[in-house]
Write a protein that holds these residues in place. Sequence first.
Motif, short mmCIF file in Angstrom:
data_model
loop_
_atom_site.label_atom_id
_atom_site.label_comp_id
_atom_site.label_asym_id
_atom_site.label_seq_id
_atom_site.Cartn_x
_atom_site.Cartn_y
_atom_site.Cartn_z
N GLN A 262 0.82 -1.21 0.00
CA GLN A 262 0.00 0.00 0.00
C GLN A 262 0.85 1.25 0.00
O GLN A 262 0.42 2.30 -0.46
N ARG B 262 2.69 2.71 -3.68
CA ARG B 262 1.78 2.66 -4.82
C ARG B 262 2.28 3.53 -5.94
O ARG B 262 2.70 4.67 -5.70
N PRO C 130 1.23 2.04 -13.18
CA PRO C 130 1.99 0.98 -13.83
C PRO C 130 3.13 1.50 -14.71
O PRO C 130 4.21 0.90 -14.75
N HIS D 269 -6.02 -2.77 6.42
CA HIS D 269 -6.89 -1.93 5.59
C HIS D 269 -7.64 -0.96 6.50
O HIS D 269 -7.65 -1.13 7.72
N VAL E 205 -19.11 7.44 -1.02
CA VAL E 205 -18.51 7.34 0.31
C VAL E 205 -17.46 6.24 0.19
O VAL E 205 -17.79 5.09 -0.13
N VAL E 206 -16.20 6.58 0.37
CA VAL E 206 -15.13 5.60 0.21
C VAL E 206 -14.20 5.68 1.41
O VAL E 206 -14.24 6.65 2.17
N THR E 207 -13.36 4.68 1.54
CA THR E 207 -12.36 4.74 2.60
C THR E 207 -11.28 5.73 2.17
O THR E 207 -11.08 5.99 0.97
N ALA F 239 -8.97 4.06 -0.17
CA ALA F 239 -9.41 3.97 -1.56
C ALA F 239 -9.07 5.26 -2.30
O ALA F 239 -8.57 5.22 -3.43
N VAL G 83 -5.30 5.27 -2.93
CA VAL G 83 -4.88 4.33 -3.96
C VAL G 83 -5.28 4.84 -5.35
O VAL G 83 -4.50 4.75 -6.31
N LEU G 84 -6.48 5.39 -5.45
CA LEU G 84 -6.92 5.90 -6.75
C LEU G 84 -6.06 7.10 -7.15
O LEU G 84 -5.71 7.26 -8.32
N GLU H 75 -3.51 5.52 -9.63
CA GLU H 75 -4.29 5.62 -10.87
C GLU H 75 -4.40 7.06 -11.37
O GLU H 75 -4.97 7.29 -12.43
N ARG H 76 -3.95 8.01 -10.56
CA ARG H 76 -4.10 9.43 -10.87
C ARG H 76 -5.55 9.81 -11.16
O ARG H 76 -5.86 10.51 -12.12
N VAL H 77 -6.42 9.30 -10.30
CA VAL H 77 -7.85 9.60 -10.45
C VAL H 77 -8.36 10.15 -9.13
O VAL H 77 -8.03 9.63 -8.07
N VAL I 34 -11.40 10.72 -6.53
CA VAL I 34 -12.71 10.08 -6.29
C VAL I 34 -13.87 11.03 -6.48
O VAL I 34 -15.00 10.57 -6.63
#
Lengths: 91, 447, 375
Positions: free
Chosen positions: B40, B43, B46, B114, B128-130, B133, B136-137, B141-143, B145
Amino acid sequence: MPHKPPGVRITVDGTPVTGRPGQTIAAILIAAGRHSWRRGPSGSPRGVFCGIGVCFDCLVTVNGTRDVRACLRRADDGDAITTQPRTKGTP
Amino acid sequence: MTRHVVVIGAGPAGLGAATAAVRAGARVTLLDSADQAGGQYHRMPPDAYEARRPFRICESERCDWWPGAAVWALERRDSGPPRVHVVRGPDADGDGRRRCVLRADALVLAPGAHDRVLPFPGWELPGVVTAGAAQVLAKGERVAVGGRVLVAGTGPFLLPVAASLLDVGAHVLGVLEAGTAGALLRGWTRRPWELTGQAGKGAELAAYAARLARGRVPYRTGRGVVEARGDGRVEEVVTARLRGDWSVVPGSEQVLTVDALCVTHGFTPRLELPVAAGCALLDGFVAVDEDQATSVPGVYAAGEVTGIAGAPAARAEGVVAGWTAGGGTPGRLGATRRRRDEGRAFASRLAAAHPIGRRWAGWLRPDTIVCRCEETDYGTLRDAAASRLDARAVRLGTRAGLGPCQARICGPTLAELLDTNPHHRPIAWPIRLGELANPPAEPKEGT
Amino acid sequence: MIGAGIIGTACARELALAGVRVTLVDRAGAAGATTAHGEGNVLVSDKGPGPELRLAQFSRRLWPEVAGDGTEWQAKGGIVVATTGEGARELTAFAAAQRAAGVRAEPLDPAGLASAEPYLTRDVTAAVHYPDDAQVQPAGAAQALLDAALGEGATLLPGCEVLGAEVSGGRLRAVRTTGGTLTADLFVDAAGPWAGALSRSLGAPIDVRPRRGEILVTTPLPPTVFHKVYDADYVGAVGGDAAELQASAVVESTPAGTVLLGSSRRAAGFDERLQPEILSVIAERALRLFPCLSGVPVMRAYGGFRPYVADHLPIIGPDPRLDGLWHATGHEGAGIGLAPGTARLLTDLITGRTPEVDAAPFRVDRPAVLRRGAA
Ligand SMILES: Cc1cc2nc3c(=O)[nH]c(=O)nc-3n(C[C@H](O)[C@H](O)[C@H](O)COP(=O)(O)OP(=O)(O)OC[C@H]3O[C@@H](n4cnc5c(N)ncnc54)[C@H](O)[C@@H]3O)c2cc1C
Ligand SMILES: Cc1cc2nc3c(=O)[nH]c(=O)nc-3n(C[C@H](O)[C@H](O)[C@H](O)COP(=O)(O)OP(=O)(O)OC[C@H]3O[C@@H](n4cnc5c(N)ncnc54)[C@H](O)[C@@H]3O)c2cc1C
Ligand code: FES
């Protein structure tokens, strides 16, 4: 971004969506503005919650294989994603 | 014969363990369900991972690195560490992965942790996310939420998450730390000498705080989210002032418009593998000795499964575990052990500074969902808990914790409401029936 | 009543209804042991003519009246299929004998089978439909039975372990427990697979042993399996020897959408350690019946210890060696199904009513029960 990298094209219930290579299905969906795709037992919408494969809220069917965690699975070009209601459809 | 050490998890702890075990002369198999090493903490998208190939140990001749290898079961035997049952395949949750079984002279368990999220009305709404999350995004992922995001809960992890959200262009409305300023101060400043050596961690947090200040993100203590609302997606959240025990100060509620809410109330260890191996637990974490040995001979544990202390401490624990598991001379690694001990002291300060308030359940209403998978609500659980049935029977009756996540998310809450062991998950990772029905492929000797 | 599993709760309810004052003790909470670690099949299909079938038929008649809310009672029927020529001959003969004993066992032709179970393999050589097979959620059923017993004035003492006996004049007067000494006129051993240990501690040993069984649980699915579906080997495994591993497919869905795949049978003492290769065998057998489940994930495995008696018959009745001690145990893999009948039979025997089924085959004084000799 200086140059546009090649995109990954997938479909979600038939609708085309494009992401970057190596992105997870969940990331592509969220970047495309979609925040829910699965349904809980009562039909309530669900999407990403934990982001790392522990909550199982983000399950999708990928190319016919059910119960794939969208937050873990990297999208491949051409993947056909179908969303999963909990109780309808065929196994 | 060279010792064979199997390391499960390639986060900071597992990477440290693999490196040290190789240095101690052992042959190592390092596995992770993810297709990148790093866990974790490390991160990265890729393309960055491919460009940097950042982890030398994964290229070592004496270390067999198995990406995309999930441990689905541990098979205990009368002597020696458990056998490691793996499903391995290129695609996460793909069909037709191969089953294989690893026999090891020693096992290092480093599966990490986690986010723990306490339930509140509306926490099941999409958006609603942790906090994890969101992190990590953003990092992997460069995103972002969401566009208008609130970060809430408790713990130092709120800061890097808010910073990462800023980096990917989100508007962060604020960071709400439920702990009161007094509790934070007491936890962080008691025994200041324990912070030496964790200065790196402190500087890291200071940098995040500076980043938030530059982004004009308000940080407020003693305030938390007590409800999320929206039609099919979170649209607004209700925040409230919290007392030291996290009871709500009446009349302090405020409504904020958001399109995402990131919450964490600390981390909870991923205990299914240690429990399957038969390891004793202490205060909710795997109990380990000075050498990171668990109660099961030949089984070591390192990283966040033994306590939440951050990546540097996880790595130090991993090094000690790997060294011992690999047959290294006992008693060595003084400096690493000191770093590890400082990390542990830091962990107990964290816990002291960010306790979960006793009265948090005051947020809940009878119809608040506790088990997200089966949608078991608080009222149903409270009634069932009052019956005189065994906790297992209560779970069967209410289905709490029996859905796809197998109580990974609601487990700690169930453990509070019922007297149950939420970590008993003999199938540690889902395996498809066809994969299970196939006999295991024998890994070739020398791997 | 020592033990608050499905048997103890069913017996407590029936005795309380008959006006007996009942105290139910369990070393843990109610319904947390074997009863919460098995499946809830209420079957007539797996039993050949004989005393167990008679008890099963009797029990099956009683189930709908005892099944209340929360029991998830479903009279969905069972389908037994054979996949080999020899299996077909055996199944056909078995079903004929059952019909002669009053069981509804209806042969299904391929078209009938396909419409009853559209996802089942087509490689079937014979299939028989048993409309009377049913299913309950066992822990929920035990809770309903317990609630009924408590409603009739019974009391429950959870967290109370029975440790030994106080005997005088050849009669069991009291039991020593972790919660003190309990006196009663009668004591019923309903300790499931621990009945062997309990009866030894009371000085009247009976030979009940654990027979391990494991079950796989899939993730929730859309409706796929509509009856309880077994391969015909199941019938053989039920009656088989305890020692070697047996696994024959039993496939059923639950109201939550999960599919349960059972189950293994083996002697392993009280060893709970998971054996992945046994799970693999269960998966392989289940896929022979439902190949379409191949891509479905398993999310959980669990198992329990069936209370096993070498002659495969439960033990229901007074202990001839110790006045005041009764047994209601040894139901192996059928304790859920047999619970109401067992409770009624025990109550009839205790209260002196004439039982509706012959109790003699279940008496304590049998070679299989006493064969380890009284200590
Ligand atoms: C979502 C998330 C994001 C985080 N982000 C940060 C951050 O940005 N900065 C920070 O300082 N801290 C972060 N943390 C805290 C972080 O967990 C620790 O600081 C550090 O990574 C812990 O190291 P570890 O080696 O103990 O565990 P991890 O890094 O979590 O590594 C454990 C590894 O084990 C693998 N694993 C688990 N189960 C299995 C199995 N059954 N089979 C095979 N492999 C398995 C996992 O895939 C994972 O890669 C984050 C935590 C979480 C949960
Ligand atoms: C895998 C599996 C599948 C099964 N499937 C089916 C099925 O489909 N249909 C069916 O009918 N049956 C099935 N069974 C069998 C069924 O579960 C058992 O026959 C039944 O649960 C036995 O109930 P019991 O009340 O006798 O035992 P238990 O439920 O074990 O209850 C005994 C109780 O006694 C208590 N106890 C023990 N010793 C003491 C003591 N000294 N003092 C106080 N309390 C004590 C225990 O705590 C326990 O609660 C299955 C079993 C298994 C393992
Ligand atoms: S978001 Fe939790 S498993 Fe994917």
